[in-house]
Design a protein around this motif. Structure first.
Motif, PDB file in Angstrom:
ATOM      1  N   TRP A  51      36.153  36.505  37.252  1.00  0.00           N
ATOM      2  CA  TRP A  51      34.847  36.235  37.408  1.00  0.00           C
ATOM      3  C   TRP A  51      34.369  36.849  36.018  1.00  0.00           C
ATOM      4  O   TRP A  51      34.882  37.948  35.303  1.00  0.00           O
ATOM      5  CB  TRP A  51      34.161  37.280  38.491  1.00  0.00           C
ATOM      6  CG  TRP A  51      34.389  36.839  39.855  1.00  0.00           C
ATOM      7  CD1 TRP A  51      33.403  36.286  40.529  1.00  0.00           C
ATOM      8  CD2 TRP A  51      35.259  36.589  40.764  1.00  0.00           C
ATOM      9  NE1 TRP A  51      33.813  35.614  41.717  1.00  0.00           N
ATOM     10  CE2 TRP A  51      35.229  36.244  42.000  1.00  0.00           C
ATOM     11  CE3 TRP A  51      36.620  36.971  40.770  1.00  0.00           C
ATOM     12  CZ2 TRP A  51      36.108  35.703  42.838  1.00  0.00           C
ATOM     13  CZ3 TRP A  51      37.911  36.807  41.609  1.00  0.00           C
ATOM     14  CH2 TRP A  51      37.352  36.200  42.943  1.00  0.00           C
ATOM     15  N   PRO A  52      33.056  36.473  35.664  1.00  0.00           N
ATOM     16  CA  PRO A  52      32.486  36.775  34.152  1.00  0.00           C
ATOM     17  C   PRO A  52      32.491  38.519  34.274  1.00  0.00           C
ATOM     18  O   PRO A  52      32.436  38.754  33.088  1.00  0.00           O
ATOM     19  CB  PRO A  52      31.259  36.204  34.257  1.00  0.00           C
ATOM     20  CG  PRO A  52      31.751  34.854  35.248  1.00  0.00           C
ATOM     21  CD  PRO A  52      32.241  35.249  36.171  1.00  0.00           C
ATOM     22  N   ASP A  53      32.358  38.936  35.284  1.00  0.00           N
ATOM     23  CA  ASP A  53      32.205  40.474  35.213  1.00  0.00           C
ATOM     24  C   ASP A  53      33.211  41.211  35.361  1.00  0.00           C
ATOM     25  O   ASP A  53      33.303  42.578  35.135  1.00  0.00           O
ATOM     26  CB  ASP A  53      31.177  40.969  36.650  1.00  0.00           C
ATOM     27  CG  ASP A  53      31.881  40.651  37.815  1.00  0.00           C
ATOM     28  OD1 ASP A  53      32.973  40.498  37.832  1.00  0.00           O
ATOM     29  OD2 ASP A  53      31.142  40.921  38.896  1.00  0.00           O
ATOM     30  N   GLY A  54      34.512  40.569  34.973  1.00  0.00           N
ATOM     31  CA  GLY A  54      35.788  41.395  34.716  1.00  0.00           C
ATOM     32  C   GLY A  54      36.530  41.384  36.150  1.00  0.00           C
ATOM     33  O   GLY A  54      37.798  41.675  36.178  1.00  0.00           O
ATOM     34  N   ARG A  55      36.182  41.029  37.348  1.00  0.00           N
ATOM     35  CA  ARG A  55      37.207  41.080  38.461  1.00  0.00           C
ATOM     36  C   ARG A  55      37.866  39.884  38.659  1.00  0.00           C
ATOM     37  O   ARG A  55      37.643  38.868  37.924  1.00  0.00           O
ATOM     38  CB  ARG A  55      36.018  41.145  39.852  1.00  0.00           C
ATOM     39  CG  ARG A  55      35.027  42.170  39.906  1.00  0.00           C
ATOM     40  CD  ARG A  55      34.200  42.222  41.040  1.00  0.00           C
ATOM     41  NE  ARG A  55      33.142  40.991  40.885  1.00  0.00           N
ATOM     42  CZ  ARG A  55      32.495  40.425  41.879  1.00  0.00           C
ATOM     43  NH1 ARG A  55      32.811  40.955  43.096  1.00  0.00           N
ATOM     44  NH2 ARG A  55      31.682  39.219  41.629  1.00  0.00           N
ATOM     45  N   GLN A  67      31.325  31.559  31.088  1.00  0.00           N
ATOM     46  CA  GLN A  67      30.654  32.398  31.779  1.00  0.00           C
ATOM     47  C   GLN A  67      30.475  31.928  33.321  1.00  0.00           C
ATOM     48  O   GLN A  67      29.556  32.179  33.992  1.00  0.00           O
ATOM     49  CB  GLN A  67      29.457  32.795  31.095  1.00  0.00           C
ATOM     50  CG  GLN A  67      29.395  33.574  29.838  1.00  0.00           C
ATOM     51  CD  GLN A  67      29.937  35.050  30.427  1.00  0.00           C
ATOM     52  OE1 GLN A  67      29.486  35.814  31.139  1.00  0.00           O
ATOM     53  NE2 GLN A  67      31.035  35.317  29.560  1.00  0.00           N
ATOM     54  N   GLN A 106      35.509  33.742  30.294  1.00  0.00           N
ATOM     55  CA  GLN A 106      35.132  34.220  29.055  1.00  0.00           C
ATOM     56  C   GLN A 106      34.233  33.316  28.296  1.00  0.00           C
ATOM     57  O   GLN A 106      33.140  33.434  27.695  1.00  0.00           O
ATOM     58  CB  GLN A 106      36.040  35.126  28.354  1.00  0.00           C
ATOM     59  CG  GLN A 106      36.495  36.336  29.056  1.00  0.00           C
ATOM     60  CD  GLN A 106      37.565  36.942  28.278  1.00  0.00           C
ATOM     61  OE1 GLN A 106      37.999  36.517  27.189  1.00  0.00           O
ATOM     62  NE2 GLN A 106      38.354  38.032  28.930  1.00  0.00           N
TER      63      GLN A 106
END
Length: 211
Positions: A142-146, A70, A67
């Motif tokens: 991962w930055p996308d939440g995975r 990134q 977070q």
């Protein structure tokens, strides 16, 4: 699983401020073209590890690093568990090394921590089993939440006094099963082949790089 996220070769933040841990993880990932940088070198703050399990704490650290940066981040939470001490220190492995105000300058004193474990075992008597194990959880965020999580373990026993200079943490008192030397007496490549972290990494590599 086909929908699991995957790492690519490139930059990966290792969510640690521990130089020894960064070096060990970097060596394990180097064959896959991964460029590891530490959260410390990026100036990222260390989040409070409020979890009660290795999985929870690893995810806290991985999420905080990705977070803030990134960049895909990997966190390791590991520790020593002693059977005769009901699994302690466990998730509080590092906390046992933190000096209190009356124990000297602030920071971690691993010899003190090893002595604390030894003292508790000694109080239980000379016939107390010395079985112990190291656990390791690797969490990738991962930055996308995975996210992905991998768990590893190595069993052994405790010895005293500490032996060896090549490890860190509790390595000088831990003798892995089937060996007569401590983790701190093993060359790094030997330890990497059999450690709790190596066990977790084998699972990570099998899924992330298909190796």
């Amino acid at each position: 699983m086909s929908d699991r996220p995957h790492l690519n070769s490139g930059r990966l933040v290792i969510a640690t401020h521990n130089a020894g841990k960064l070096k060990e993880i970097s060596a394990l990932l180097a064959p896959y073209g991964v460029d590891c940088i530490s959260a410390g070198s990026l100036g990222l703050p260390e989040p409070a590890e409020t979890g009660t399990t290795f999985v929870e704490n690893a995810l806290i650290k991985a999420r905080a690093a990705t977070q803030a940066s990134q960049i895909v981040s990997l966190a390791d939470d590991s520790g020593l568990s002693v059977a005769a001490l009901d699994g302690r220190p466990g998730v509080y492995t590092a906390d046992w090394a933190e000096r209190q105000w009356f124990e000297g300058p602030a920071g971690r004193d691993w010899y003190m921590a090893m002595g604390k474990v030894e003292g508790m075992l000694a109080e239980k008597g000379p016939d107390t089993p010395r079985d112990a194990w190291f656990s390791c959880v690797l969490a990738i965020a991962w930055p996308d939440g995975r996210e992905a999580v991998y768990e590893g373990r190595v069993d052994g026993s405790l010895t005293w006094p500490p032996r060896g200079t090549m490890g860190f943490g509790y390595d000088p008192v831990f003798v892995p099963k089937g060996r007569d030397v401590t983790f701190a007496e093993l060359a790094p490549e030997e330890k990497h082949a059999m450690s709790h972290r190596a066990d977790a990494f084998r699972k990570l590599v099998a899924e992330q790089f298909g190796a």
